[in-house]
Design a protein around this motif. Structure first.
Motif, PDB file in Angstrom:
ATOM      1  N   THR A  89     -10.254   0.926   0.677  1.00 33.03           N
ATOM      2  CA  THR A  89      -8.917   0.309   0.674  1.00 33.03           C
ATOM      3  C   THR A  89      -8.288   0.308   2.065  1.00 33.03           C
ATOM      4  N   ALA A  90      -8.625   1.302   2.876  1.00 32.76           N
ATOM      5  CA  ALA A  90      -8.090   1.323   4.246  1.00 32.76           C
ATOM      6  C   ALA A  90      -8.576   0.103   5.026  1.00 32.76           C
TER       7      ALA A  90
ATOM      8  N   PHE B  36       0.824  -1.202   0.000  1.00 32.87           N
ATOM      9  CA  PHE B  36       0.000   0.000   0.000  1.00 32.87           C
ATOM     10  C   PHE B  36       0.861   1.257   0.000  1.00 32.87           C
ATOM     11  N   SER B  37       0.314   2.303  -0.586  1.00 30.72           N
ATOM     12  CA  SER B  37       0.939   3.623  -0.535  1.00 30.72           C
ATOM     13  C   SER B  37      -0.149   4.663  -0.318  1.00 30.72           C
ATOM     14  N   MET B  38       0.264   5.882   0.006  1.00 32.18           N
ATOM     15  CA  MET B  38      -0.692   6.938   0.297  1.00 32.18           C
ATOM     16  C   MET B  38      -0.804   7.876  -0.900  1.00 32.18           C
ATOM     17  N   LYS B  39      -2.028   8.184  -1.293  1.00 30.00           N
ATOM     18  CA  LYS B  39      -2.259   9.118  -2.389  1.00 30.00           C
ATOM     19  C   LYS B  39      -2.233  10.554  -1.864  1.00 30.00           C
TER      20      LYS B  39
ATOM     21  N   ASN C 137      -4.551  11.632   0.900  1.00 32.63           N
ATOM     22  CA  ASN C 137      -4.384  10.917   2.171  1.00 32.63           C
ATOM     23  C   ASN C 137      -5.242   9.660   2.281  1.00 32.63           C
ATOM     24  N   THR C 138      -5.573   9.059   1.147  1.00 34.36           N
ATOM     25  CA  THR C 138      -6.237   7.760   1.138  1.00 34.36           C
ATOM     26  C   THR C 138      -5.265   6.717   0.604  1.00 34.36           C
ATOM     27  N   PHE C 139      -5.499   5.468   0.973  1.00 34.75           N
ATOM     28  CA  PHE C 139      -4.603   4.390   0.571  1.00 34.75           C
ATOM     29  C   PHE C 139      -4.938   3.878  -0.822  1.00 34.75           C
TER      30      PHE C 139
ATOM     31  N   ARG D 165      -6.693  -2.892   3.805  1.00 38.94           N
ATOM     32  CA  ARG D 165      -5.352  -2.908   4.393  1.00 38.94           C
ATOM     33  C   ARG D 165      -5.377  -3.453   5.820  1.00 38.94           C
TER      34      ARG D 165
ATOM     35  N   SER E 186      -3.403   0.475  -3.467  1.00 39.56           N
ATOM     36  CA  SER E 186      -2.495  -0.662  -3.570  1.00 39.56           C
ATOM     37  C   SER E 186      -2.379  -1.076  -5.023  1.00 39.56           C
TER      38      SER E 186
END
Length: 268
Positions: free
Chosen positions: A88-89, A30-33, A36-38, A92, A40
């Motif tokens: 997605t959070a 996962f990464s952060m956009k 500030n939402t995740f 995760r 993957s």
């Protein structure tokens, strides 16, 4: 291809996408956009899979999605819209209340929607004029309609997708909606996942669901499912038209319940 045939094909695609999502979750990165939402790699892979599958149904209908872009969407009369993993959070965290959304838009209105819930192996789907249906591991496709709707907050089971966009935590929201008024007065109030809470309204398990921040790909599939189930659907300003252009979503079992919620949520 008519809506009935399209819906059958979309449900098949959604179920395949759900399998990809579940098989990939243990190895997802996962990464952060920027908002500030995740996100993957699974989000992107699933959106690519769904996009290709939809194009195989009719290559003349363009496909847009949260991760791969919506540039040019506003110039199209008819198009597909995808949210590969809504929540997605939650994905995760391993909490199985995320979903995968596919919708068909015609002249600005959702006319077909499918919401797969991979973590619990359920799928909810609808098309304009054809009704809303739910499939579960224990139940074949069953049409759902809201019956004996609750009409007041004090008798209602109400959910919200979080405290973001409220007077408790504005975050990326525009308006400080008074969510505290709702959880103080509802018969039962719970925080829930994003799309799953509106599916629960369509199925009659929850009386109302509140989303303070929405994008078109978040809401499109939900709108048609809710409408076909007989739910009241509007934004938090009370607008019931052009819902894809609105930035919030309220679904409720009845109009009196929705109107009372608007009054309690009002920040003015």
């Amino acid at each position: 291809m008519n809506l009935t045939d399209l819906l059958d094909e979309v449900v098949k695609i959604a179920k395949e996408a759900a399998q990809i999502i579940e098989k990939s979750k243990l190895n997802a990165e996962f990464s952060m956009k920027s908002d500030n939402t995740f996100v993957s790699k699974v989000d992107i892979n699933v959106e690519e899979f769904i996009s290709l599958a939809l194009k195989s149904l009719d290559y003349n209908i363009p496909v847009f999605g949260e991760e791969l872009g919506v540039s040019g969407m506003e110039t199209q009369d008819t198009y597909w819209l995808i949210d590969p993993i809504d929540g997605t959070a939650w994905y995760r965290l391993g909490v199985p209340i995320y979903g995968s959304l596919i919708s068909l838009i015609d002249k600005g209105e959702p006319v077909l929607g499918c919401v797969a819930l991979p973590g619990i192996n359920e799928v909810c789907y609808a098309a304009k004029g054809l009704g809303c249906f739910i499939e579960t591991p224990y139940q074949a496709a069953t049409r759902v309609t809201i019956e004996d709707p609750v009409t007041s907050v004090k008798k209602a089971v109400i959910t919200a997708s979080g405290i973001h966009g409220t007077n408790l935590w504005l975050e990326n929201g525009k308006y400080p909606w008074r969510i505290d008024n709702v959880f103080h007065e509802a018969r039962l109030f719970k925080l829930s996942g994003d799309c799953i809470q509106h599916v629960q309204v369509a199925c009659g398990r929850v009386d109302a669901a509140i989303d303070t921040i929405m994008k078109p790909w978040d809401s499109a599939a939900l709108i048609v499912c809710l409408q076909e189930a007989g739910a009241v659907v509007m934004d938090l300003h009370g607008n019931q038209d052009q819902l894809l252009k609105r930035d919030s979503l309220l679904s409720a079992a009845s109009l009196p319940l929705a109107q009372e919620l608007l009054e309690k949520l009002s920040y003015q």
